[in-house]
Motif scaffolding. Sequence first.
Motif, PDB file in Angstrom:
ATOM      1  N   GLY A 225       0.818  -1.214   0.000  1.00  0.00           N
ATOM      2  CA  GLY A 225       0.000   0.000   0.000  1.00  0.00           C
ATOM      3  C   GLY A 225       0.848   1.259   0.000  1.00  0.00           C
ATOM      4  O   GLY A 225       0.536   2.242  -0.674  1.00  0.00           O
TER       5      GLY A 225
ATOM      6  N   PHE B  93      -3.817  -2.193   3.843  1.00  0.00           N
ATOM      7  CA  PHE B  93      -3.521  -1.670   2.506  1.00  0.00           C
ATOM      8  C   PHE B  93      -3.838  -0.175   2.393  1.00  0.00           C
ATOM      9  O   PHE B  93      -2.959   0.612   2.017  1.00  0.00           O
TER      10      PHE B  93
ATOM     11  N   ILE C 141      -1.414   3.061   1.808  1.00  0.00           N
ATOM     12  CA  ILE C 141      -1.626   4.053   0.744  1.00  0.00           C
ATOM     13  C   ILE C 141      -1.529   5.461   1.315  1.00  0.00           C
ATOM     14  O   ILE C 141      -0.842   6.331   0.769  1.00  0.00           O
TER      15      ILE C 141
END
Length: 170
Positions: A41, A135, A139
């Motif tokens: 991510g 994830f 990010i």
Amino acid sequence: MGREVAESCIDGVIIEMVSAYASRFYSSKPDLAARRIEAIGFQVGHQLSERYTMERPRFADHLEAIKFICKDFWSELFKKQIDNLKTNHRGTFVLQDNHFRWLTRISLDPAAVANNDATSESESGADMTSMLLYFPCGIIRGALNNLGISCAVSADMTNLPACKFTCDTC
């Protein structure tokens, strides 16, 4: 012209990636699986942030960068802005998405998630859902890192499909 992919395809790839890391590659080491999912991510967030800020001037402060994440970056990823942003003005930011798309198709017993008092089946579902949230935490951390903000990101999913992401700057 940008390339587009059906949202359901992306959702399927992400769910399968999380499942593979959590159940197959690192089934006996959930901490390692979580770190690996978050690292993937991070790479995705870093690269997307680089792409989305290519023609923008650098942000003046942390709050401006966080607002970019909440409005523009989140809109590019999820076709909507973050619903709520809170800060203590000392380096902690809480981003709340009241209808986080990746959690909308997940059904868990809300009492089991809130109380950590679950049967093995719902506990397994809660574990997989928490793995799924590593994830987007990655990010966000990767995007902020690209914008010059080092931070730790965690997620809270006590009220599905709402999700809170807490960013603590280092």
